[in-house]
Design an enzyme around this catalytic site. Structure first.
Site, PDB file in Angstrom:
ATOM      1  CG  ASP A  20     -23.017  17.928 -17.863  1.00 23.61           C
ATOM      2  OD1 ASP A  20     -23.684  19.013 -17.559  1.00 23.61           O
ATOM      3  OD2 ASP A  20     -21.639  17.443 -17.730  1.00 23.61           O
ATOM      4  CG  ASP A 219     -17.434  16.020 -16.542  1.00 19.64           C
ATOM      5  OD1 ASP A 219     -18.491  16.666 -16.640  1.00 19.64           O
ATOM      6  OD2 ASP A 219     -16.558  16.461 -17.156  1.00 19.64           O
ATOM      7  CG  ASP A 223     -23.073  16.492 -13.701  1.00 23.85           C
ATOM      8  OD1 ASP A 223     -24.034  17.486 -13.542  1.00 23.85           O
ATOM      9  OD2 ASP A 223     -22.454  16.358 -14.687  1.00 23.85           O
TER      10      ASP A 223
HETATM   11  P1  ADP Z   1     -23.142  23.601 -16.396  1.00 26.60           P
HETATM   12  O1  ADP Z   1     -22.259  22.858 -15.750  1.00 26.60           O
HETATM   13  O2  ADP Z   1     -24.549  22.906 -16.739  1.00 26.60           O
HETATM   14  O3  ADP Z   1     -22.851  23.947 -17.631  1.00 26.60           O
HETATM   15  P2  ADP Z   1     -22.940  25.462 -14.069  1.00 26.60           P
HETATM   16  O4  ADP Z   1     -24.061  25.222 -13.062  1.00 26.60           O
HETATM   17  O5  ADP Z   1     -21.814  24.953 -14.014  1.00 26.60           O
HETATM   18  O6  ADP Z   1     -23.651  24.668 -15.445  1.00 26.60           O
HETATM   19  O7  ADP Z   1     -22.991  27.203 -14.803  1.00 26.60           O
HETATM   20  C1  ADP Z   1     -24.156  27.632 -15.173  1.00 26.60           C
HETATM   21  C2  ADP Z   1     -23.717  29.099 -15.651  1.00 26.60           C
HETATM   22  O8  ADP Z   1     -23.533  30.061 -14.909  1.00 26.60           O
HETATM   23  C3  ADP Z   1     -22.760  29.106 -16.769  1.00 26.60           C
HETATM   24  O9  ADP Z   1     -23.112  28.691 -17.951  1.00 26.60           O
HETATM   25  C4  ADP Z   1     -22.198  30.410 -16.658  1.00 26.60           C
HETATM   26  O10 ADP Z   1     -23.105  31.187 -17.536  1.00 26.60           O
HETATM   27  C5  ADP Z   1     -22.620  30.737 -15.237  1.00 26.60           C
HETATM   28  N1  ADP Z   1     -21.433  30.883 -14.454  1.00 26.60           N
HETATM   29  C6  ADP Z   1     -21.040  30.044 -13.283  1.00 26.60           C
HETATM   30  N2  ADP Z   1     -19.785  30.302 -12.988  1.00 26.60           N
HETATM   31  C7  ADP Z   1     -19.353  31.186 -13.647  1.00 26.60           C
HETATM   32  C8  ADP Z   1     -17.994  31.710 -13.581  1.00 26.60           C
HETATM   33  N3  ADP Z   1     -16.878  31.493 -12.631  1.00 26.60           N
HETATM   34  N4  ADP Z   1     -17.809  32.677 -14.681  1.00 26.60           N
HETATM   35  C9  ADP Z   1     -18.759  32.807 -15.496  1.00 26.60           C
HETATM   36  N5  ADP Z   1     -19.802  32.433 -15.550  1.00 26.60           N
HETATM   37  C10 ADP Z   1     -20.209  31.464 -14.615  1.00 26.60           C
HETATM   38 MG    MG Z   2     -21.111  21.150 -15.364  1.00 27.67          MG
END
Ligand code: ADP
Ligand code: MG
Length: 322
Positions: A20, A219, A223
């Site tokens: 991740d 983490d 995941d």
């Molecule tokens: P990872 O944990 O692999 O980085 P996530 O699924 O948590 O991926 O998030 C993917 C993308 O969604 C982030 O990189 C961001 O661009 C967008 N995103 C998700 N939630 C938010 C938030 N609360 N504010 C801004 N961007 C968000």
């Molecule tokens: Mg993440």
């Protein structure tokens, strides 16, 4: 801390490890380092609107925006409606304005054009920063550049995994340019960007279908399914309880170097166990036929017995010296 003895043996046979990005390869301490606006609204107003909206989100990028607003000491605004879409972003109502914050896909979903922000966003991503778009009342407003440093030990730990013949792959919901920058920085070979949460799971299943032994290091809460599906799941750092429950092998105080050490140690432990068995059997296999022929001096026989235990102990001691 190793929950499951079997996973120690499996750890020695891993041939690919899926990482991740956020909080695993990186520190998980993101900061807003850049801000670019395309709106008549003032900078402070935009940041105040963004913080009021993101205050409702648990996402690590949301925390960065809220902290940024605190540093700039902007006004505190009330948020009257909030909705969050995993892997995309959020929608909120602040002072009667509709605020959207998230990635490119989120803006596309909502039919918001971000053409005026793309150059800047791409510039941020080339520097390894995550671009976060913001729109107010359906119009592109600003883009934040959010930086999260690669962990210091990552590069060395990953090189050592490669030395063990293990392939590495990073899977992230982040954009391609940002992901590639971070991967190059730490020496990870392959990257899957823009991944939806369940895609991590799919990637692991696909490797397993090819008959490979897959390790997963992560983490986040999202995941957990991937950690559980992997042949060995490593929950590192501030691994959430969900992740820890589903991981075969959990590392409490974590960083990637602990994972590498565990695999190296497992490999050594297993090979010492095999060598011990070899020597213990070896002495007896030689000594017994000789004794049967009546040619073994009882002194030599007991020396051989003693030697076989000694070599087992000496060999095992080598492990604790590491
Ligand atoms: P990872 O944990 O692999 O980085 P996530 O699924 O948590 O991926 O998030 C993917 C993308 O969604 C982030 O990189 C961001 O661009 C967008 N995103 C998700 N939630 C938010 C938030 N609360 N504010 C801004 N961007 C968000
Ligand atoms: Mg993440």
């Amino acid at each position: 801390y190793i929950r499951n003895g079997e996973s120690l043996e499996v750890a020695t046979r891993l041939n690919v490890i899926v990482f991740d990005k956020t909080g695993t390869i990186t520190e998980g301490k993101p900061n807003v380092t850049d801000f670019f606006k395309k709106s008549r609204l003032g900078k402070n107003k935009i940041i105040a609107l963004a913080a009021a909206a993101e205050n409702n989100s648990e996402h690590f990028l949301a925390r960065a925006i809220v902290n940024y607003a605190k540093q700039q000491s902007v006004d505190h605004l009330e948020c009257s409606h909030f909705y969050s879409r995993t892997g995309r972003g959020i929608e909120a109502e602040v002072e009667g304005k509709k605020v959207l914050i998230g990635n490119r896909f989120w803006m596309d979903d909502q039919n918001v054009s971000v053409n005026g922000l793309l150059d800047e966003a791409s510039h941020f991503a080339e520097q390894g920063k995550t671009p976060v778009y913001m729109a107010v009342n359906g119009k592109e407003t600003a883009v934040f550049g959010i930086a999260d440093k690669a962990r210091e030990e990552a590069r060395n730990s990953i090189a050592r995994l490669h030395d063990l013949g293990i392939e590495t792959l990073m899977v992230t919901g982040d954009t391609e340019k940002t992901a590639n920058y971070i991967a190059a920085k730490v020496g990870i070979e392959q990257v899957v960007a823009n991944a939806k949460p369940d895609e991590k799971l799919e990637i692991i299943r696909k490797f397993q279908a090819e008959g490979r032994q897959v390790g997963m290091i992560g983490d986040g809460i999202n995941d957990a399914p991937a950690l559980a599906a992997a042949n060995v799941g490593f929950a590192i750092g501030s691994g959430t309880d969900v992740a820890i429950e589903s991981a075969d092998l959990t590392l409490v105080q974590g960083d990637i170097s602990k994972v590498t050490e565990t695999i190296e140690l497992s490999t050594d432990t297993i090979s010492v166990i095999k060598q011990n068995l070899f020597w213990a059997f070896g002495y007896n296999t030689i000594a017994i036929p000789v004794a049967a022929l009546g040619k073994l001096n009882p002194m030599v026989a007991s020396a051989a017995m003693a030697l076989s235990s000694v070599s087992v102990i000496v060999n095992s001691l080598r492990l604790s010296k590491k």
